[in-house]
Design a protein around this motif. Structure first.
Motif, mmCIF file in Angstrom:
data_model
loop_
_atom_site.group_PDB
_atom_site.id
_atom_site.type_symbol
_atom_site.label_atom_id
_atom_site.label_comp_id
_atom_site.label_asym_id
_atom_site.label_seq_id
_atom_site.Cartn_x
_atom_site.Cartn_y
_atom_site.Cartn_z
ATOM 1 N N PHE A 147 30.978 9.362 -10.245
ATOM 2 C CA PHE A 147 30.754 9.818 -11.624
ATOM 3 C C PHE A 147 31.506 8.961 -12.640
ATOM 4 N N LYS A 148 32.678 8.469 -12.266
ATOM 5 C CA LYS A 148 33.492 7.658 -13.176
ATOM 6 C C LYS A 148 33.086 6.186 -13.120
ATOM 7 N N ARG A 149 32.311 5.834 -12.095
ATOM 8 C CA ARG A 149 31.915 4.439 -11.846
ATOM 9 C C ARG A 149 33.151 3.538 -11.751
ATOM 10 N N ASP A 150 34.122 4.029 -10.997
ATOM 11 C CA ASP A 150 35.396 3.326 -10.845
ATOM 12 C C ASP A 150 35.846 3.473 -9.395
ATOM 13 N N PRO A 151 35.826 2.390 -8.598
ATOM 14 C CA PRO A 151 36.187 2.501 -7.189
ATOM 15 C C PRO A 151 37.669 2.751 -6.940
ATOM 16 N N LEU A 152 38.504 2.626 -7.977
ATOM 17 C CA LEU A 152 39.951 2.751 -7.807
ATOM 18 C C LEU A 152 40.507 4.102 -8.237
ATOM 19 N N ILE A 153 39.799 4.796 -9.123
ATOM 20 C CA ILE A 153 40.370 5.941 -9.814
ATOM 21 C C ILE A 153 40.797 7.073 -8.879
ATOM 22 N N ALA A 154 40.006 7.380 -7.862
ATOM 23 C CA ALA A 154 40.332 8.525 -7.006
ATOM 24 C C ALA A 154 41.645 8.306 -6.262
ATOM 25 N N ASP A 155 41.852 7.107 -5.752
ATOM 26 C CA ASP A 155 43.099 6.823 -5.044
ATOM 27 C C ASP A 155 44.287 6.902 -5.997
ATOM 28 N N GLN A 156 44.103 6.411 -7.210
ATOM 29 C CA GLN A 156 45.200 6.421 -8.179
ATOM 30 C C GLN A 156 45.601 7.843 -8.549
ATOM 31 N N VAL A 157 44.619 8.694 -8.846
ATOM 32 C CA VAL A 157 44.983 10.052 -9.269
ATOM 33 C C VAL A 157 45.456 10.901 -8.095
ATOM 34 N N ALA A 158 44.973 10.609 -6.888
ATOM 35 C CA ALA A 158 45.423 11.368 -5.725
ATOM 36 C C ALA A 158 46.882 11.069 -5.392
ATOM 37 N N ILE A 159 47.292 9.837 -5.587
ATOM 38 C CA ILE A 159 48.675 9.467 -5.281
ATOM 39 C C ILE A 159 49.614 9.912 -6.397
#
Length: 198
Positions: A98-110
């Motif tokens: 949805f964000k069209r960002d392959p990095l965002i989920a890892d960043q917010v999860a950490i």
């Protein structure tokens, strides 16, 4: 049994009520696989229906000002706080899409506080974290802070309710020993391949 082994076997599709089986098959048709949570909760059909009715009321609400990405961001952050690998992987995958960002989920999860987020997103996640970890400390000041970032009272209800529902989900996943589907790990990390032309 290891600490991560599934403790409750999935019910067979052919033994499920028609409405639940039809929904699961529709999900499989759309995504190419059946997310494990659909099968795990289906062992208790009444609870399956109640959970997904509440899920859909919150996550598919069209009159909410929260974007799909913001909703998935809330789930990813609170699932990481609750150490729920299944929900981090599943909803992190949707967040990436949805964000069209392959990095965002890892960043917010950490650590969402160090991720490249807007002030609105950070305020939203600060509140979700408070609801998740110390809801008894919520005060009018929290509401005022969110309103300053453009959220109204209905948005605040959405943030808190999404946090609450997935706090429940995180805990069910934990005690059942449910593992993420392997497909979640790669979703949204690479561009989708276009079908070969005939």
């Amino acid at each position: 049994m290891t600490d991560t082994q599934q403790r409750y076997p999935f019910p067979a599709l052919e033994h499920l009520p028609d409405d639940i089986r039809d929904t699961i098959l529709a999900v499989q048709e759309k995504s190419g696989f059946v997310p494990n949570v659909f099968l795990q909760l289906a062992r208790r059909p009444a609870e399956w229906r109640a959970f997904f009715a509440y899920h859909d009321a919150l996550m598919l609400r069209e009159d909410s000002s929260l974007s799909k990405a913001e909703r998935e961001m809330i789930i990813t952050v609170i699932s990481a706080q609750n150490q729920c690998l299944y929900c981090v992987m599943a909803h992190g995958a949707l967040l990436r899409i949805f964000k069209r960002d392959p990095l965002i989920a890892d960043q917010v999860a950490i650590n969402y506080r160090s991720a490249a987020l807007s002030p609105r997103e950070r305020a939203m996640l600060d509140f979700a974290t408070r609801v998740n970890e110390a809801s008894h400390t919520i005060s009018d000041t929290d509401f005022e802070h969110l309103r300053a970032h453009g959220f109204d009272d209905e948005d605040i209800w959405d943030i808190a309710s999404i946090t609450g529902l997935f706090g429940l989900s995180n805990r069910i996943v934990a005690f059942t020993g449910m593992e993420p589907n392997p497909e979640f790990y790669l979703m949204g990390r690479q561009p989708r391949k276009k079908p070969a032309e005939a």
